[in-house]
Write a protein that holds these residues in place. Structure first.
Motif, PDB file in Angstrom:
ATOM      1  N   VAL A   1       0.913  -1.140  -0.120  1.00 31.25           N
ATOM      2  CA  VAL A   1      -0.160   0.044   0.179  1.00 31.25           C
ATOM      3  C   VAL A   1       0.844   1.201  -0.173  1.00 31.25           C
ATOM      4  O   VAL A   1       1.788   1.303   0.917  1.00 31.25           O
TER       5      VAL A   1
ATOM      6  N   GLU B   1       0.782   4.963   0.887  1.00 30.06           N
ATOM      7  CA  GLU B   1       0.160   5.679   1.797  1.00 30.06           C
ATOM      8  C   GLU B   1      -0.154   7.117   0.948  1.00 30.06           C
ATOM      9  O   GLU B   1       0.306   7.330  -0.148  1.00 30.06           O
ATOM     10  N   THR B   2      -1.116   8.034   1.455  1.00 26.72           N
ATOM     11  CA  THR B   2      -1.358   9.148   0.859  1.00 26.72           C
ATOM     12  C   THR B   2      -0.410  10.092  -0.023  1.00 26.72           C
ATOM     13  O   THR B   2       0.683  10.278   0.590  1.00 26.72           O
TER      14      THR B   2
ATOM     15  N   PRO C   1      -6.181   3.272  -7.210  1.00 29.69           N
ATOM     16  CA  PRO C   1      -6.360   4.568  -6.490  1.00 29.69           C
ATOM     17  C   PRO C   1      -7.547   4.148  -5.405  1.00 29.69           C
ATOM     18  O   PRO C   1      -8.466   3.456  -5.582  1.00 29.69           O
ATOM     19  N   TYR C   2      -7.450   4.741  -4.443  1.00 30.25           N
ATOM     20  CA  TYR C   2      -8.405   4.595  -3.493  1.00 30.25           C
ATOM     21  C   TYR C   2      -9.505   5.737  -3.503  1.00 30.25           C
ATOM     22  O   TYR C   2     -10.749   5.281  -2.905  1.00 30.25           O
ATOM     23  N   VAL C   3      -9.258   6.880  -4.072  1.00 32.36           N
ATOM     24  CA  VAL C   3     -10.373   7.938  -4.274  1.00 32.36           C
ATOM     25  C   VAL C   3     -10.840   8.145  -5.574  1.00 32.36           C
ATOM     26  O   VAL C   3     -12.057   7.983  -6.110  1.00 32.36           O
TER      27      VAL C   3
ATOM     28  N   ASN D   1       0.252  11.766  -8.658  1.00 33.20           N
ATOM     29  CA  ASN D   1      -1.166  11.707  -8.366  1.00 33.20           C
ATOM     30  C   ASN D   1      -1.715  12.945  -9.252  1.00 33.20           C
ATOM     31  O   ASN D   1      -0.999  13.840  -9.959  1.00 33.20           O
TER      32      ASN D   1
ATOM     33  N   GLN E   1      -4.715  11.193  -2.266  1.00 31.77           N
ATOM     34  CA  GLN E   1      -5.135   9.784  -1.929  1.00 31.77           C
ATOM     35  C   GLN E   1      -4.133   8.833  -1.989  1.00 31.77           C
ATOM     36  O   GLN E   1      -2.954   9.033  -2.061  1.00 31.77           O
ATOM     37  N   GLY E   2      -4.492   7.376  -1.448  1.00 29.75           N
ATOM     38  CA  GLY E   2      -3.596   6.497  -1.482  1.00 29.75           C
ATOM     39  C   GLY E   2      -3.661   5.535  -2.525  1.00 29.75           C
ATOM     40  O   GLY E   2      -4.719   5.453  -3.419  1.00 29.75           O
ATOM     41  N   PHE E   3      -2.794   4.425  -2.795  1.00 26.91           N
ATOM     42  CA  PHE E   3      -2.936   3.668  -4.010  1.00 26.91           C
ATOM     43  C   PHE E   3      -2.574   2.080  -3.335  1.00 26.91           C
ATOM     44  O   PHE E   3      -1.393   2.030  -2.409  1.00 26.91           O
ATOM     45  N   GLY E   4      -3.292   1.125  -3.905  1.00 23.70           N
ATOM     46  CA  GLY E   4      -2.765  -0.265  -4.000  1.00 23.70           C
ATOM     47  C   GLY E   4      -1.737  -0.389  -4.967  1.00 23.70           C
ATOM     48  O   GLY E   4      -2.180  -0.247  -6.075  1.00 23.70           O
TER      49      GLY E   4
END
Length: 268
Positions: free
Chosen positions: A190, A192-193, A224-226, A250, A255-258
């Motif tokens: 993961v 993070e932001t 992406p998470y958002v 970004n 946002q964060g990412f997997g």
């Protein structure tokens, strides 16, 4: 009875030796014992007759010019305990997970029961890529070990069963080695932001196993998470044999990412 010596007497006439009747009685007694023992010898009734004490014949158990013992559908390889050569169709169980198709099974046995030892080898009847062995120790079989042949070592694993040599989880990564020298390393992490309209750079440490970076191909996919408003992975290359350098840019939303990593390379 003990062997009965026929007394020959003094040469040349045999003076002092056994008379003909006595000598004949000794001969009859000894040959009668031999024939009685012979009658007690029982030949094996079939090529798969493993009864203890029976006399082997030419071609017994698929050896010395004989044909293999053909086993029917549903054969369990663990149950083949006799020293013999077997032929199994493609519905057996207990073989290596990478093997399918018709196989020969050869057992070499020493001892019996829980104190017995054995080696079980298999190879393909029509597919030379199948070649493996295992041992029976104190009543329990060891895991199958694949014999790497020139076929496995030089051809595409997708074309031959057994191309996959090993598969292991190492430090959160999935590492697969193939007989043709390729290795595949996969992992997830993961990120993070990441701030809006910014990018981050980092190193992803992977397990050792590669022998050169020249033919390595690292690939990173992100989710992406958002928002999908982002530029994605902008850099991804081998920094060293155990490190991947990457960067992610970004979009307008923090946002964060997997992240999913796949590295194809060579271990030999």
């Amino acid at each position: 009875m003990a062997r009965q010596e026929i007394i020959l007497g003094a040469a040349p006439q045999g003076l002092g030796g056994d008379p003909p009747r006595t000598a004949s009685m000794k001969i009859n007694a000894m040959t009668a014992e031999l024939y009685a023992a012979k009658e007690g010898l029982v030949k094996v009734a079939a090529i798969d007759d493993f009864t203890s004490g029976k006399v082997l014949t030419v071609g017994y158990a698929g050896r010395n010019g004989g044909v293999a013992i053909v086993k029917g559908r549903g054969t369990v390889l663990d149950d083949l305990r006799g020293a013999a050569l077997y032929a199994c169709n493609d519905t057996y169980t207990g073989g290596p997970p990478w093997v399918w198709g018709a196989i020969f099974v050869e057992n070499d046995v020493h001892g019996t029961g829980s104190n017995g030892y054995a080696t079980q080898r298999i190879w393909g009847i029509t597919n030379p890529a199948i070649n493996a062995k295992r041992c029976l120790v104190s009543g329990t079989y060891t895991p199958w070990m694949q014999d790497i042949t020139t076929t496995l070592a030089t051809t595409d694993p997708a074309d031959n069963p057994g191309g996959l040599m090993s598969l292991a989880g190492i430090g959160g990564f999935r590492v697969a080695k193939f007989a043709n020298g390729q290795i595949c390393i996969q992992g997830y992490k993961v990120l993070e932001t990441v701030g809006a309209n910014t990018y981050v750079a980092g190193n992803w440490v992977i397990p050792s196993g590669l022998f050169t970076t020249t033919w390595c191909t690292p690939t990173i996919s992100i989710a992406p998470y958002v928002s999908h408003d982002h530029f994605g992975v902008t850099t991804c290359h081998m920094e060293s044999l155990t490190s991947i350098q990457f960067s992610v840019k970004n979009g307008v939303n923090a946002q964060g990412f997997g992240m999913w990593l796949t590295v194809w390379g060579y271990w030999k």
